[in-house]
Design an enzyme around this catalytic site. Sequence first.
Site, PDB file in Angstrom:
ATOM      1  N   ASP A   9       0.856  -1.182   0.000  1.00 11.94           N
ATOM      2  CA  ASP A   9       0.000   0.000   0.000  1.00 11.94           C
ATOM      3  C   ASP A   9       0.893   1.234   0.000  1.00 11.94           C
ATOM      4  O   ASP A   9       1.687   1.437   0.919  1.00 11.94           O
ATOM      5  CB  ASP A   9      -0.891  -0.016   1.254  1.00 11.94           C
ATOM      6  CG  ASP A   9      -1.873   1.146   1.292  1.00 11.94           C
ATOM      7  OD1 ASP A   9      -1.939   1.913   0.293  1.00 11.94           O
ATOM      8  OD2 ASP A   9      -2.563   1.314   2.317  1.00 11.94           O
ATOM      9  N   MET A  10       0.781   2.045  -1.028  1.00 12.95           N
ATOM     10  CA  MET A  10       1.602   3.251  -1.136  1.00 12.95           C
ATOM     11  C   MET A  10       1.151   4.275  -0.085  1.00 12.95           C
ATOM     12  O   MET A  10      -0.033   4.536   0.079  1.00 12.95           O
ATOM     13  CB  MET A  10       1.484   3.849  -2.534  1.00 12.95           C
ATOM     14  CG  MET A  10       1.735   2.857  -3.667  1.00 12.95           C
ATOM     15  SD  MET A  10       3.285   1.946  -3.496  1.00 12.95           S
ATOM     16  CE  MET A  10       4.463   3.278  -3.644  1.00 12.95           C
ATOM     17  N   ARG A  57      -9.233  13.321   5.524  1.00 14.32           N
ATOM     18  CA  ARG A  57      -9.908  13.297   4.222  1.00 14.32           C
ATOM     19  C   ARG A  57     -11.396  13.619   4.294  1.00 14.32           C
ATOM     20  O   ARG A  57     -12.051  13.730   3.257  1.00 14.32           O
ATOM     21  CB  ARG A  57      -9.717  11.934   3.568  1.00 14.32           C
ATOM     22  CG  ARG A  57      -8.314  11.715   3.043  1.00 14.32           C
ATOM     23  CD  ARG A  57      -8.216  10.468   2.208  1.00 14.32           C
ATOM     24  NE  ARG A  57      -8.548   9.271   2.979  1.00 14.32           N
ATOM     25  CZ  ARG A  57      -8.582   8.057   2.455  1.00 14.32           C
ATOM     26  NH1 ARG A  57      -8.341   7.878   1.173  1.00 14.32           N
ATOM     27  NH2 ARG A  57      -8.870   7.018   3.221  1.00 14.32           N
ATOM     28  N   ASP A 112      -3.252   2.668  -5.785  1.00 15.11           N
ATOM     29  CA  ASP A 112      -2.136   2.701  -4.830  1.00 15.11           C
ATOM     30  C   ASP A 112      -1.971   1.412  -4.018  1.00 15.11           C
ATOM     31  O   ASP A 112      -1.276   1.406  -3.010  1.00 15.11           O
ATOM     32  CB  ASP A 112      -2.286   3.882  -3.880  1.00 15.11           C
ATOM     33  CG  ASP A 112      -3.574   3.835  -3.072  1.00 15.11           C
ATOM     34  OD1 ASP A 112      -4.413   2.958  -3.323  1.00 15.11           O
ATOM     35  OD2 ASP A 112      -3.745   4.692  -2.180  1.00 15.11           O
ATOM     36  N   GLU A 113      -2.582   0.313  -4.451  1.00 11.02           N
ATOM     37  CA  GLU A 113      -2.475  -0.948  -3.725  1.00 11.02           C
ATOM     38  C   GLU A 113      -2.292  -2.111  -4.692  1.00 11.02           C
ATOM     39  O   GLU A 113      -2.849  -2.105  -5.790  1.00 11.02           O
ATOM     40  CB  GLU A 113      -3.732  -1.226  -2.894  1.00 11.02           C
ATOM     41  CG  GLU A 113      -3.902  -0.374  -1.667  1.00 11.02           C
ATOM     42  CD  GLU A 113      -5.137  -0.786  -0.882  1.00 11.02           C
ATOM     43  OE1 GLU A 113      -5.085  -0.778   0.354  1.00 11.02           O
ATOM     44  OE2 GLU A 113      -6.150  -1.144  -1.512  1.00 11.02           O
TER      45      GLU A 113
END
Length: 303
Positions: A9-10, A57, A112-113
């Site tokens: 995961d980034m 977020r 991103d994963e």
Amino acid sequence: MERVIALVDMDCFYVQVEQRLQPEYKGKPCAVVQYKKWKGGSIIAVGYEARACGVNRNMWGDEAKKLCPDIHFFRVPEVRGKADLTKFRDAGKEVINVLSRFSNCVERASIDEAYIDLTEEVKRRMDKRAQKELLQNTHIVGFDKEGRLEGLESWLDSVYEGDDFNNIQDKKLAVGALISEEMRAAVYEETGFRCSAGIAHNKMLAKLSCGINKPNKQTVLPYGSVQGLFSTLPVRKIRNLGGKLGESLVEELNVEFIGDLVKFPLTELQNNFGDKTGEQLMKSQWFPHHNEKSADIGEYEEF
């Protein structure tokens, strides 16, 4: 439990992509907002420096600015009235290209994963002991109480004490953790992006463990630690159980933690929530049911 799966995961990926393009903002509080400018724009990604100021977020840009006056906003480009995510997708492809060198089975889960099946590479390396010096960013679930390094040493010692079934499976995870360290280092060296990882015997457990220690860290979830983790993991923390279904579980079955579900047989879950949802809840337990002792931990999913 034959497989070894890693989820990479980034860390704050959208922010990292923007900071690579504009390196003068590295180390500064940043966030990425949608192209629409109402209330400063809807935040879709928050860097860790901004998170330290309380930004998340669920906020609008204007709200974040009040909490963190020095925050810098990167705005998502707009093309024909829609968000243009091309640069993020392209950056994600760079990461996949690196990960694909470590396995011929890489599944991109999102921008991103990615899930990586390390099973075959682990088999090739099982003759070598995983050394703690090469696991600099590795945490072990259930062994962190005395500190990361002490827990890692204790786990490795127990893993290499014998050759029974559980030891062999944990050895696979230890080798998988070593490979994961190498993968993450390669991603950083070749793209400049940092990432975290979870290593376990199936995708769902890898996903769960990945979020325990971040950023730029990785977490191993041994089979023996699954039940202990689930006994403290709130139902609403599980994906797809945070809304009305999660509320129903808490109210109708009086369960607080995901581990509490283990006492309910499939038939009772289906009677309360329907056949399909009951089956999904059974799968979400992610470890053998007490009436199914022989079930494999990966039985309920296919890679």
